[in-house]
Write a protein that holds these residues in place. Structure first.
Motif, mmCIF file in Angstrom:
data_model
loop_
_atom_site.group_PDB
_atom_site.id
_atom_site.type_symbol
_atom_site.label_atom_id
_atom_site.label_comp_id
_atom_site.label_asym_id
_atom_site.label_seq_id
_atom_site.Cartn_x
_atom_site.Cartn_y
_atom_site.Cartn_z
ATOM 1 N N GLY A 183 0.808 -1.206 0.000
ATOM 2 C CA GLY A 183 0.000 0.000 0.000
ATOM 3 C C GLY A 183 0.842 1.257 0.000
ATOM 4 O O GLY A 183 0.490 2.260 -0.635
ATOM 5 N N ALA A 184 1.981 1.230 0.694
ATOM 6 C CA ALA A 184 2.877 2.388 0.709
ATOM 7 C C ALA A 184 3.393 2.672 -0.696
ATOM 8 O O ALA A 184 3.453 3.833 -1.134
ATOM 9 C CB ALA A 184 4.032 2.140 1.671
ATOM 10 N N ALA A 185 3.781 1.633 -1.410
ATOM 11 C CA ALA A 185 4.268 1.818 -2.781
ATOM 12 C C ALA A 185 3.177 2.380 -3.685
ATOM 13 O O ALA A 185 3.426 3.282 -4.495
ATOM 14 C CB ALA A 185 4.778 0.476 -3.320
ATOM 15 N N ILE A 186 1.961 1.867 -3.534
ATOM 16 C CA ILE A 186 0.843 2.357 -4.346
ATOM 17 C C ILE A 186 0.592 3.837 -4.065
ATOM 18 O O ILE A 186 0.383 4.646 -4.983
ATOM 19 C CB ILE A 186 -0.425 1.537 -4.061
ATOM 20 C CG1 ILE A 186 -0.230 0.088 -4.503
ATOM 21 C CG2 ILE A 186 -1.646 2.143 -4.752
ATOM 22 C CD1 ILE A 186 -1.313 -0.854 -4.020
ATOM 23 N N PHE A 187 0.612 4.218 -2.792
ATOM 24 C CA PHE A 187 0.322 5.606 -2.435
ATOM 25 C C PHE A 187 1.384 6.555 -3.001
ATOM 26 O O PHE A 187 1.060 7.646 -3.492
ATOM 27 C CB PHE A 187 0.244 5.746 -0.916
ATOM 28 C CG PHE A 187 -0.292 7.072 -0.471
ATOM 29 C CD1 PHE A 187 -1.635 7.374 -0.604
ATOM 30 C CD2 PHE A 187 0.543 8.037 0.071
ATOM 31 C CE1 PHE A 187 -2.145 8.601 -0.202
ATOM 32 C CE2 PHE A 187 0.051 9.265 0.481
ATOM 33 C CZ PHE A 187 -1.293 9.545 0.342
ATOM 34 N N ILE A 188 2.643 6.157 -2.937
ATOM 35 C CA ILE A 188 3.710 6.994 -3.488
ATOM 36 C C ILE A 188 3.483 7.232 -4.977
ATOM 37 O O ILE A 188 3.592 8.364 -5.472
ATOM 38 C CB ILE A 188 5.080 6.333 -3.246
ATOM 39 C CG1 ILE A 188 5.420 6.355 -1.758
ATOM 40 C CG2 ILE A 188 6.172 7.051 -4.037
ATOM 41 C CD1 ILE A 188 6.641 5.528 -1.401
ATOM 42 N N ILE A 189 3.155 6.185 -5.698
ATOM 43 C CA ILE A 189 2.934 6.308 -7.142
ATOM 44 C C ILE A 189 1.742 7.219 -7.427
ATOM 45 O O ILE A 189 1.771 8.052 -8.344
ATOM 46 C CB ILE A 189 2.735 4.918 -7.761
ATOM 47 C CG1 ILE A 189 4.042 4.134 -7.692
ATOM 48 C CG2 ILE A 189 2.247 5.024 -9.203
ATOM 49 C CD1 ILE A 189 3.920 2.698 -8.115
ATOM 50 N N ILE A 190 0.677 7.090 -6.637
ATOM 51 C CA ILE A 190 -0.503 7.937 -6.833
ATOM 52 C C ILE A 190 -0.154 9.401 -6.618
ATOM 53 O O ILE A 190 -0.550 10.274 -7.411
ATOM 54 C CB ILE A 190 -1.636 7.489 -5.897
ATOM 55 C CG1 ILE A 190 -2.232 6.163 -6.372
ATOM 56 C CG2 ILE A 190 -2.732 8.558 -5.808
ATOM 57 C CD1 ILE A 190 -3.238 5.559 -5.426
ATOM 58 N N VAL A 191 0.574 9.704 -5.553
ATOM 59 C CA VAL A 191 0.934 11.100 -5.268
ATOM 60 C C VAL A 191 1.770 11.672 -6.403
ATOM 61 O O VAL A 191 1.506 12.781 -6.901
ATOM 62 C CB VAL A 191 1.687 11.194 -3.925
ATOM 63 C CG1 VAL A 191 2.262 12.591 -3.737
ATOM 64 C CG2 VAL A 191 0.766 10.850 -2.759
#
Length: 552
Positions: free
Chosen positions: A354-362
């Protein structure tokens, strides 16, 4: 929350007790270092639109405009007011000249973010020996020991506060989705947003963070909503798992929190809402048009496409490198055709995923805007810190275990360099720029307190000077002359630059014969920059017939 299962050959990942304490102390010392270096370093209140932010707080306290405060009592706020609401009690207690009072929301947000990461890492990995227990401490150290947070953690701007809401919202959403996935079943949870009371509290926390992020910086809350939608299938494998967050009641709640302010602004000033807040601040930044658009215009959507990724790499150094390595490690397959590595790590793997996904979204979201600044992606640094710490201690070669000195040494070198650069202030117009302004403000404030009189400002620029004097008044000829024409003694703070034909002291007697003027405090001469007028002076103006009498 369930912890990461121990890896094979766990003995190879253990740290000595001495190194364990070194990392714990380094994590705490990094936070203290950042706060001390910034508080004890030179003032930067003149920089990065901070004069606007602190003027809004001052206006709330001086004029009572809590919904739509103004800069110099003229220009309405261009950001939602949550930061100023939180700063106002500290400024009221410590005084308008207190820099730490104006910046306290940022400092508090940085400290809370550090604590959340420490506790999160320990909760996820704490049952797997010393190395696992230290993931949280290392993540906290990385979070503060980078250039972006070093600066934002002591700026009177809403970015650090927004970073905290994004961290807490991401954590709440991921925790809820992990429960829906079945990693951490709660009583009565069926994976469809069931009746678990504990789960509903987590969902409530997520929606509160969305609303508070909107009340801090408007559309900057969007990464949380996008994440809640996209992370559901990517973490749980089911789109319907996003319902566990309770969208039917949560989204209206968050809209109510942020929308109440928008409605109040519409009632007070619909033109400002339409033209400034929407057309310039939002649409203008996204499309590159209008007064707040990119210099290149809409083409910046393409020419600046790599910028946000480059900002992440550069502003989050050196931790951006292990955070990217962590994403690669998590997403590789354990065996050909087998599941990806993060799936084998249980709830901890889902959180890291989830941390990786959030970074990419930002990064991706702000790449779609023509206006691009490094501060916009500060919300990616907290999950990035967790990823980097996990990679250093728990993944692959475990560099943080084999060379336990590596991360603390990098933090010390980075913080030392940032402290030196911050002390020299290469962006200041001249050496001692901020100190000269503050020296003038302190001397002028002493005169104002000794002789309380009405005050007006003429051509003083856009620095933080008015706030340092506890004022937020219009700046110009008309209000100044209107105050003088009322009769009686008054204070005038007037700016001057070399290009002007005469100083205010020489000009006034030729236009108001009934007024006498005395220069009481003068600032040092400085370059005309950052809204400064080269020199400002505090004048005492009195009716001519009052000369020789005590005006006090």
């Amino acid at each position: 929350m369930a912890q990461e299962p121990p890896p094979q050959h766990e003995s190879a990942s253990r740290l000595s007790p001495a190194w364990r304490w070194v990392i714990i102390i380094a994590a705490m010392a990094a936070l203290v270092w950042v706060i001390a270096a910034r508080v004890l370093g030179p003032s930067d209140l003149w920089d990065q639109t901070q004069p606007k932010t602190i003027a809004y707080t001052t206006d709330m306290l001086v004029h009572g405009r809590w919904v739509l405060p103004r800069e110099r009592a003229e220009d309405p706020a261009t950001k939602p007011p949550l930061y100023n609401w939180l700063a106002a009690p500290a400024v009221a207690l410590l005084g308008f000249s207190s820099e730490i009072g104006h910046k306290l929301p940022s400092v508090a947000a940085m400290c809370v973010g550090w604590l959340v990461l420490v506790r999160l890492g320990r909760g996820l990995f704490g049952g797997n020996g010393a190395a696992g227990e230290l993931v949280g401490w290392l993540a906290g150290m990385m979070f503060v020991a980078n250039y972006a947070i070093f600066k934002l953690g002591y700026l009177a701007r809403p970015d650090m506060l927004l970073t905290l809401w994004l961290l807490l919202g991401w954590l709440a959403a991921t925790r809820r989705l992990i429960e829906a996935r079945g990693e951490v079943p709660l009583g009565g949870e069926d994976g469809r947003g069931g009746s678990s009371a504990r789960g509903r509290w987590i969902s409530l926390g997520f929606w509160l963070c969305v609303g508070l992020a909107g009340l801090t910086k408007g559309p900057a809350a969007l990464p949380l909503l996008i994440y809640a939608i996209l992370a559901a299938p990517l973490i749980t494998g089911r789109w319907r798992a996003t319902g566990a967050l309770g969208w039917w009641w949560g989204l209206p709640l968050s809209l109510l929190i942020a929308g109440a302010w928008v409605f109040a602004v519409w009632r007070l000033d619909p033109v400002h809402l339409r033209q400034t807040l929407w057309a310039d601040e939002i649409a203008g930044r996204v499309t590159g048009t209008g007064s707040e658009g990119a210099e290149e215009g809409p083409i910046a959507l393409l020419t600046g496409a790599p910028n946000m990724l480059l900002y992440y790499l550069a502003r989050f150094l050196p931790w951006s490198i292990p955070s990217i390595a962590a994403v690669v490690a998590l997403w590789r397959r354990t065996d050909p055709g087998g599941p990806r590595h993060w799936r084998a790590l249980g709830a901890a793997g889902a959180m890291l995923h989830g941390a990786a996904i959030f970074i990419i979204i930002v990064i991706a979201l702000y790449t779609l805007s023509a206006g691009k600044r490094a501060d916009y992606i500060a919300g990616a640094f907290a999950p990035g810190s967790l990823l980097a710490a996990w990679w250093m201690l728990r993944s692959g070669p475990r560099r943080g275990v084999r060379a336990p000195w590596l991360a603390p040494a990098a933090a010390v070198i980075g913080l030392a360099a940032m402290t030196v650069v911050d002390g020299r202030q290469p962006g200041a117009p001249c050496p001692d720029f901020a100190r000269n302004i503050n020296d003038f403000a302190a001397a002028a404030r002493a005169e104002l307190e000794a002789r309380p009189l009405p005050i007006a400002f003429w051509s003083t620029g856009t620095t933080h000077l008015q706030t340092m004097l506890g004022c937020n008044e219009p700046d110009g000829k008309e209000p100044t002359l209107a105050l003088i024409d009322r009769g009686g003694a008054c204070w005038i703070v007037a700016g001057w630059k070399r290009q002007e034909p005469s100083t205010f002291q020489a000009w006034l007697p030729t236009h108001r014969e009934h007024a006498s003027i005395t220069a009481v405090v003068r600032s040092a001469m400085m370059p005309r920059a950052a809204g400064w007028r080269e020199q400002v002076t505090l004048f005492l103006v009195r009716p001519a017939e009052a000369m020789g009498r005590n005006d006090g």
